[in-house]
Design an enzyme around this catalytic site. Structure first.
Site, short mmCIF file in Angstrom:
data_model
loop_
_atom_site.label_atom_id
_atom_site.label_comp_id
_atom_site.label_asym_id
_atom_site.label_seq_id
_atom_site.Cartn_x
_atom_site.Cartn_y
_atom_site.Cartn_z
N LYS A 69 -23.21 -5.48 -42.86
CA LYS A 69 -22.00 -4.85 -42.32
C LYS A 69 -20.77 -5.70 -42.64
CE LYS A 69 -24.61 -2.57 -38.67
NZ LYS A 69 -25.09 -2.60 -37.30
N GLN A 116 -24.15 -6.22 -31.99
CA GLN A 116 -25.44 -5.82 -32.57
C GLN A 116 -26.51 -5.73 -31.47
OE1 GLN A 116 -25.94 -4.97 -35.86
NE2 GLN A 116 -28.00 -4.37 -35.27
N ASP A 162 -18.77 1.58 -32.92
CA ASP A 162 -20.16 2.04 -32.88
C ASP A 162 -20.27 3.32 -32.06
OD1 ASP A 162 -22.19 0.95 -34.32
OD2 ASP A 162 -22.78 -0.55 -32.82
#
Ligand code: NAP
Length: 283
Positions: A54, A98, A121
């Site tokens: 990412k 994460q 996200d």
């Protein structure tokens, strides 16, 4: 009939190129590069790879990557404090924590601490609520990628009968809202669905997001349907999806492969979300 295979790698590359071009245009107006902050807790090798990919994609798109590495035994208060810092940091447009977080940390509390304006996200309750109400906001990356692939596949989503197998917070639930907002008629199936095969057979758009290798059989696919396979399963035959691809492709109108379908879209949509967040914050 042999289905058209939807090339997720090519669609993702197109999204990444568009994002890079728009970042190059936006950065001089912002007086800085759009910034994506990643927070990694612990030393899970898979999570380390995901975060590295990412960050690299973010830099390739001309954005700034800001990273926090926290130990596996980090206290929840420390994770929350890092999120607070990033919420307040004007150089940060997107925040990605994460998951999963180490045992003992309240994942929902950490995710919900992220400012909704920076929730690239799309997993905070605030973002999920906006999506459920059909209001604009940041949308989880994998379902957003599925919508891009469906647009690429061609047949109109409006009026289509869509069936999603799987109701996770990450994929199935947000995808059901996205499809509903795009005027499909949506059915969401799960482990208690009585007749999965018959329900799938009704679908003009069939999405499998289960995590069960080749669960969806060729005979479950309506002839000409668009089939999107979100599943990633490691088996002795290598990576396979939730759809029996070789059989389903003989029935479907269009289908995604695994790998090379939905997978590459997730990072592309993360970049797209970070750009959108930077634009919205600059407006
Ligand atoms: P998850 O949280 O484990 O959810 C799985 C869903 O499938 C649940 O709703 C479950 O039902 C349902 N299910 C399980 N067995 C079933 C069965 N036999 N029949 C019908 N429904 C069944 O999984 P997820 O996070 O959504 O991920 C799903 C798959 O997508 C995994 O393979 C994952 O690796 C993959 N994935 C890929 C990407 C990507 O970038 N391509 C991103 C995210 C996930 P219940 O709710 O009743 O338990």
């Amino acid at each position: 009939m042999t289905a058209r295979v939807i090339d997720g790698k090519a669609v993702a590359a197109g999204v990444r190129e568009r994002v890079a071009a728009e970042v190059a245009e936006l950065a001089p107006r912002l007086g800085r590069e759009p910034g994506l902050a990643t927070v990694l807790t612990g030393d899970d090798p898979a999570s380390q790879v995901y975060v590295r990919n990412k960050r690299q994609a973010c830099e390739e798109a001309g954005m700034r990557s800001i990273h926090h590495d926290l130990p596996a035994d980090v206290a929840e208060e420390r994770v929350l404090a890092v999120v607070d810092e990033l919420n307040a940091d004007q150089r940060v447009d997107g925040i990605l924590v994460q998951l999963p977080l180490p045992d003992g940390i309240d994942q929902d509390a950490v995710v919900d601490r992220i400012d909704a304006a920076k929730d690239v996200d799309g997993l905070t309750a605030a973002s999920a609520g906006r999506l459920a109400q059909g209001r604009p906001g940041l949308v989880p990356c994998t379902p957003a990628g599925v919508m891009e692939l469906l647009r690429e596949a061609g047949p109109p989503i409006e009026g289509a009968e869509a069936v999603i197998v799987g109701r996770s917070i990450l994929v199935g639930r947000p995808l059901s809202a996205l499809l509903l907002n795009a005027n499909a008629s949506v059915t969401v199936c799960h482990s208690r669905t009585r007749d999965l095969a018959a329900t799938c057979r009704r679908a003009d758009v069939l999405v499998a997001a289960v995590g069960s290798p080749r669960l969806v059989e060729g005979g479950w696919v309506k002839p000409g349907a668009t089939v999107i396979d979100v599943g990633i399963n490691r088996t002795d035959d290598g990576l396979v999806g939730d759809v029996d691809f070789d059989v389903a492709r003989e029935v479907a109108g269009a289908i995604t492969p695994v790998p090379g379908g939905v997978g590459p879209m997730t990072i592309a949509m993360l970049l797209s979300n970070t750009l959108a967040a930077a634009r919205a914050r600059a407006a």
